[in-house]
Design a protein around this motif. Structure first.
Motif, PDB file in Angstrom:
ATOM      1  N   MET A 139      52.425 -48.529 125.056  1.00 58.80           N
ATOM      2  CA  MET A 139      52.761 -48.229 123.829  1.00 58.80           C
ATOM      3  C   MET A 139      52.105 -47.194 122.999  1.00 58.80           C
ATOM      4  O   MET A 139      52.785 -46.309 122.345  1.00 58.80           O
ATOM      5  CB  MET A 139      52.229 -49.734 122.971  1.00 58.80           C
TER       6      MET A 139
ATOM      7  N   THR B  30      53.816 -44.159 124.218  1.00 54.97           N
ATOM      8  CA  THR B  30      55.015 -43.921 123.584  1.00 54.97           C
ATOM      9  C   THR B  30      54.738 -43.500 121.884  1.00 54.97           C
ATOM     10  O   THR B  30      55.694 -42.745 121.533  1.00 54.97           O
ATOM     11  CB  THR B  30      55.730 -45.483 123.440  1.00 54.97           C
ATOM     12  N   THR B  31      54.130 -43.871 121.214  1.00 55.20           N
ATOM     13  CA  THR B  31      53.492 -43.562 119.987  1.00 55.20           C
ATOM     14  C   THR B  31      52.742 -42.315 119.650  1.00 55.20           C
ATOM     15  O   THR B  31      52.568 -42.102 118.599  1.00 55.20           O
ATOM     16  CB  THR B  31      53.102 -44.936 119.225  1.00 55.20           C
TER      17      THR B  31
ATOM     18  N   LEU C  80      59.533 -45.000 114.826  1.00 53.52           N
ATOM     19  CA  LEU C  80      58.159 -45.361 115.611  1.00 53.52           C
ATOM     20  C   LEU C  80      57.838 -46.789 115.957  1.00 53.52           C
ATOM     21  O   LEU C  80      57.623 -47.460 117.218  1.00 53.52           O
ATOM     22  CB  LEU C  80      56.896 -44.659 115.031  1.00 53.52           C
ATOM     23  N   MET C  81      58.311 -47.479 115.206  1.00 49.01           N
ATOM     24  CA  MET C  81      57.889 -48.988 115.123  1.00 49.01           C
ATOM     25  C   MET C  81      59.174 -49.585 116.233  1.00 49.01           C
ATOM     26  O   MET C  81      58.678 -50.614 117.042  1.00 49.01           O
ATOM     27  CB  MET C  81      58.177 -49.740 113.898  1.00 49.01           C
TER      28      MET C  81
ATOM     29  N   SER D 273      58.987 -50.481 124.016  1.00 49.62           N
ATOM     30  CA  SER D 273      58.164 -50.192 125.046  1.00 49.62           C
ATOM     31  C   SER D 273      57.606 -51.350 125.829  1.00 49.62           C
ATOM     32  O   SER D 273      56.874 -51.185 126.861  1.00 49.62           O
ATOM     33  CB  SER D 273      57.169 -48.963 124.790  1.00 49.62           C
TER      34      SER D 273
ATOM     35  N   SER E 250      58.111 -48.442 119.847  1.00 51.03           N
ATOM     36  CA  SER E 250      56.923 -49.231 120.060  1.00 51.03           C
ATOM     37  C   SER E 250      57.286 -50.637 120.554  1.00 51.03           C
ATOM     38  O   SER E 250      56.735 -50.905 121.761  1.00 51.03           O
ATOM     39  CB  SER E 250      55.957 -49.395 119.164  1.00 51.03           C
TER      40      SER E 250
ATOM     41  N   LEU F  74      52.899 -44.009 110.334  1.00 51.18           N
ATOM     42  CA  LEU F  74      54.030 -44.703 110.903  1.00 51.18           C
ATOM     43  C   LEU F  74      55.157 -44.533 110.356  1.00 51.18           C
ATOM     44  O   LEU F  74      55.435 -44.121 109.149  1.00 51.18           O
ATOM     45  CB  LEU F  74      53.484 -46.290 110.880  1.00 51.18           C
TER      46      LEU F  74
ATOM     47  N   THR G 248      50.566 -49.148 116.877  1.00 52.32           N
ATOM     48  CA  THR G 248      51.486 -49.797 116.056  1.00 52.32           C
ATOM     49  C   THR G 248      51.601 -51.351 116.305  1.00 52.32           C
ATOM     50  O   THR G 248      51.771 -52.218 115.181  1.00 52.32           O
ATOM     51  CB  THR G 248      53.036 -49.310 116.752  1.00 52.32           C
TER      52      THR G 248
END
Length: 285
Positions: free
Chosen positions: A97, A100-101, A53-54, A60, A57, A49, A106
């Motif tokens: 999510m 996306t990650t 990225l957070m 999204s 997420s 992480l 996340t």
């Protein structure tokens, strides 16, 4: 005709609630220095992480939160049809999510907590006290979703193993970690003039003092959980994150949890829920 329309768009109630939920997730991620969690300093106890990225997420999930609020407005009452609708929307949001990650979990726990709270707030926008919102969310959480997959999540497995209260039970009880610990501590620290970021850190720590965080239990067992709870209490006892002694204790807790590979993700999800409710109570909705 103007090239740009500078008039602000009027948001629907569902869009405003989705904004508040995403803002809560982003503010939770940005808050620093959080013990062993991703923040502006680094990745904490995580190897998969990072802050960007957070953020991605959280963003999204905006359509899913909006759809949950719209479902609540459409159904208009707590019941199985609404529970199953937000369950389906939440699972679809989780797929977005993960896409996306790149498959990294996340915000799975936050989808559950904030999804329930978004729907609860949308049901009765004139009744926005924390206790009222969390009571409606609890009534939703107590209903069965026939279409929910039955395999136990890591958190549920750990909750069973250690006899801990998992995310589902926390919601079914009306989010006591938020209403009885985080929100009161947030208000106390603000009233003491500790500054907003320190007040928020103290609210997160207040959750950590008592929560049987299944993320910590999964990664570090009972030793990790005890380290988290006692360490968080030590920070508050030393004067909180606004004091020099409290900051020293917070730094020690951060080092201890990272050494144990123990990241309090459950506490982070509930802290985001705290921020969401706090904003609604303050009139943002």
């Amino acid at each position: 005709m103007h090239a740009f329309n500078l008039q602000p768009k009027t948001l629907s109630p569902a869009e405003r609630l989705a904004d508040l939920a995403v803002d809560a997730l982003i503010d939770e991620a940005d808050l620093s220095p959080k013990p062993a969690l991703v923040d502006r300093r680094g990745n904490g106890a995580h190897t998969d992480l990072h802050l960007g990225l957070m953020h991605a997420s959280a963003l999204s999930l905006w359509p899913a939160f909006k759809e949950m609020a719209e479902a609540a407005i459409e159904f208009g009452e707590v019941g199985v049809p609404l529970r199953e609708a937000i369950g389906l929307i939440g699972r679809e949001g989780e797929e977005v999510m993960l896409a996306t990650t790149g498959g990294v979990n996340t915000h799975r726990g936050a989808i559950w907590a904030l999804g329930l709270l978004v729907a609860a707030a949308a049901l009765e926008p004139e009744s926005i006290a924390a206790g009222s919102i969390t009571l409606r969310a609890a009534r939703l959480a107590l209903l069965d979703d026939r279409y929910a997959p039955r395999p136990l999540s890591h958190g549920a497995q750990v909750a069973q193993r250690y006899g801990a209260r998992g995310a589902r039970e926390e919601a079914q009880l009306g989010f006591p970690a938020v209403t009885q610990r985080a929100l009161p501590q947030l208000k106390r620290s603000r009233a003491a003039g500790h500054g907003e970021q320190n007040a928020r850190l103290d609210a997160l720590l207040a959750i950590m003092t008592n929560l049987a965080d299944t993320c910590v239990l999964y990664r570090a067992g009972e030793q990790g959980l005890q380290t988290m709870q006692l360490g968080a209490q030590a920070v508050l006892d030393a004067g909180g994150s606004a004091s020099l002694a409290g900051r020293r204790r917070l730094h020690e807790l951060d080092e201890q949890l990272i050494a144990l590979n123990a990241s309090p993700g459950g506490a982070a999800d509930l802290f985001a829920a705290c921020l969401f409710i706090d904003r609604i109570e303050s009139g943002a909705f």
